[in-house]
Enzyme design. Sequence first.
Site, PDB file in Angstrom:
ATOM      1  N   SER A 269       0.606  -1.394  -0.192  1.00 42.16           N
ATOM      2  CA  SER A 269      -0.048  -0.333  -0.025  1.00 42.16           C
ATOM      3  C   SER A 269       0.994   1.746  -0.204  1.00 42.16           C
ATOM      4  CB  SER A 269      -1.023   0.380   1.296  1.00 42.16           C
ATOM      5  OG  SER A 269       0.068   0.201   2.728  1.00 42.16           O
ATOM      6  N   LYS A 270       0.222   2.342   0.161  1.00 45.43           N
ATOM      7  CA  LYS A 270       1.094   3.719  -0.091  1.00 45.43           C
ATOM      8  C   LYS A 270       1.827   3.986   1.377  1.00 45.43           C
ATOM      9  CE  LYS A 270      -2.139   6.394  -2.940  1.00 45.43           C
ATOM     10  NZ  LYS A 270      -1.489   5.648  -4.510  1.00 45.43           N
TER      11      LYS A 270
END
Length: 487
Positions: free
Chosen positions: A260-261
Site C-alpha cells: 500500500s501507499k
Amino acid sequence: MSEVRVRIAPSPSGNLHVGTARTALFNYLFAKKNNGKFVLRIEDTDAERTSQAYIDNIFDSLKALGLNWDEGPDVGGEYGPYTQSERFDIYPKYAQMLLDNGFAYECFCTPEELEHEKEVATANKQAYVYSKKCENLTAEEKAKLIAEGRKPAIRFNISKAQKAFHPTSELSFDDLVKGELKQNTDLFGDFVIMKSNGAPTYNFAVVIDDMLMKISHIIRGEDHISNTFKQILIYEALGAEVPKFGHLGMILAPDRSKLSKRHGATAVSEFVEKGYLTDALINFVALLGWSPSDGEEIKPVDAIAQDFRIGEISSSNSIFEYDKLNWMNSHYIKMLDIETLKEKLKPFLTKYDLNELTDAQYTRMVEVTREPLVILSDITDAVPYFFGETVEIEPEVQSEVLDTEVSQDVLKAFAAQAKDWEFEEENLHEKLEVFRGEFKEKGIKPKQTMWAIRAAVTGRTRGADMTATLAILGKDKVLKRVEKAIK
Ligand code: GLU
C-alpha cells in the site's frame, strides 16, 4: 487448440497499480508465447468510482510499459465495445436466458428485508446466505409486488446450478497456476446478477463479456478465486464453454502486509514520476512470480516472452522488494544510450536553466554524473553546481575545506595560473597534473589540492569528475567562483 485470447480488465477506480501491471504482463506474455490476442477491457460499471483521468492513466501506463493490446476501447476489434458501460444493452438478454431456463429468478426483497435476514443470521452465529424467499414466487405474487412499486433484482440460483452440473461432487477446476482448486458452493448463496436498476453486477458482466469476447484463458489475481467458482457455474448455466483459469499469488510489501501507499509508490505512474524506467519496472514485475530458466534476471519483455511458461509461475505470494527494484533500475539507467538518457533526465532538471549549457556540455554533464544514479530523479541533487554564476557552499565545506590556509594557498595559485589556461578537458587534465605536482613538492597531497578546487567550484567535497566539471563550466564561471572563495 482454438485461438488463445486473454484479457486484462481493470476497473478505473484508481491509477494503474503495479499488481494490475503484473497481471497484464502475464496475460500479455501468455498471448505472445501462444500467438494469441491480448484484449483490454475497461470495467467501469461502478460509475461513482470511475473517472476519465483513471482510464487515461491505465492506457498511458500500459503503453509506457510496452503492454500494447490487440483489441480495446481505443483500437476497437471484432468483439467490442470494450468498455463495460457501453455494453449495458447486452446483459439483459443473457439474464433473461437464465430466467427462462430456471437458473435465475427475480428477487423483490427490499434492502431492509435483506438487512433483517443478515441480522438474524448474525444473531444465530450463522454465516449469512440469502433465504431464497423469492425463488418460487407465483406470477400473481410478482404482479402484486410490482404493483406496490417494487423493482426486481435478478439472482443466480447457484445451488440449482451446482446440483445440475456437479450433482455428486464439490465444484473443482484445474487452475493453470495453482493446480486443482475445490469449493463447496453452498455458502455462496444466490447472488444478484442484475440489480434492480438494471445494472449488471461484476460476476455477471465479466462472464458475459469474457464469453462474447471469446476469452480462452483468464489469468488474474488469487483474490478472484471465489468469484471464479461463481463464474464457472454461470458459464455452465448459459451452456457456454468454460475458459481456463489461472490465479496469481498476491504481491506483498517487504513486511508481508498488503502492498500500500505507506510502503512507497504503488501506481505505475508514481514510479515513473519518481524516476523509475518503465523497462526496469516491467522486468522487475515479471520476477514477481516468474523466474528465468537461465537465472539471468535482467531481461527485456521480448526475451521474457520466449522463456515464459504459465505452469512455472509460482503459486505463492511475492514480495515487492523496493531495494531490488532500485538495483534493477540503476542497471537499466547504465544501459541507456546517452541521447535517450539526456531526454529522460530532462523532466528532473526543470529547476535549472538547461539553456546555460550547449548540447555538448549537457552531454558531458550527463556522462560524468550518470554512474551513481539509482533513479532518474537523483540527477536533480547531483548537478546544481553546473548551473548559475555562483554556487552554494555547504557549511561544513566552508569551515573544513575552504577556510583552511592550505586551501586558500591552492585557490590563490589556481586563480593566478588558470586565467591563462585553455579550458578544454585534455588540456586541463595536463595543467592540473602539473599544478598538483607543484603542491605535492610543498607537501600537500594531490587529493587535498583538488578538494580545495572542488569545494570552491562546486560547493561540495564530492561530485562528478573535476576536469570535466571545470571544462563544462568554462573559465569565466570557474574563476569567478574561485575568486569568491578566496578571502
Ligand atoms: N475489474 C476486475 C478488477 O479490476 C477484473 C477482474 C477480472 O479479471 O475478472 O479486479
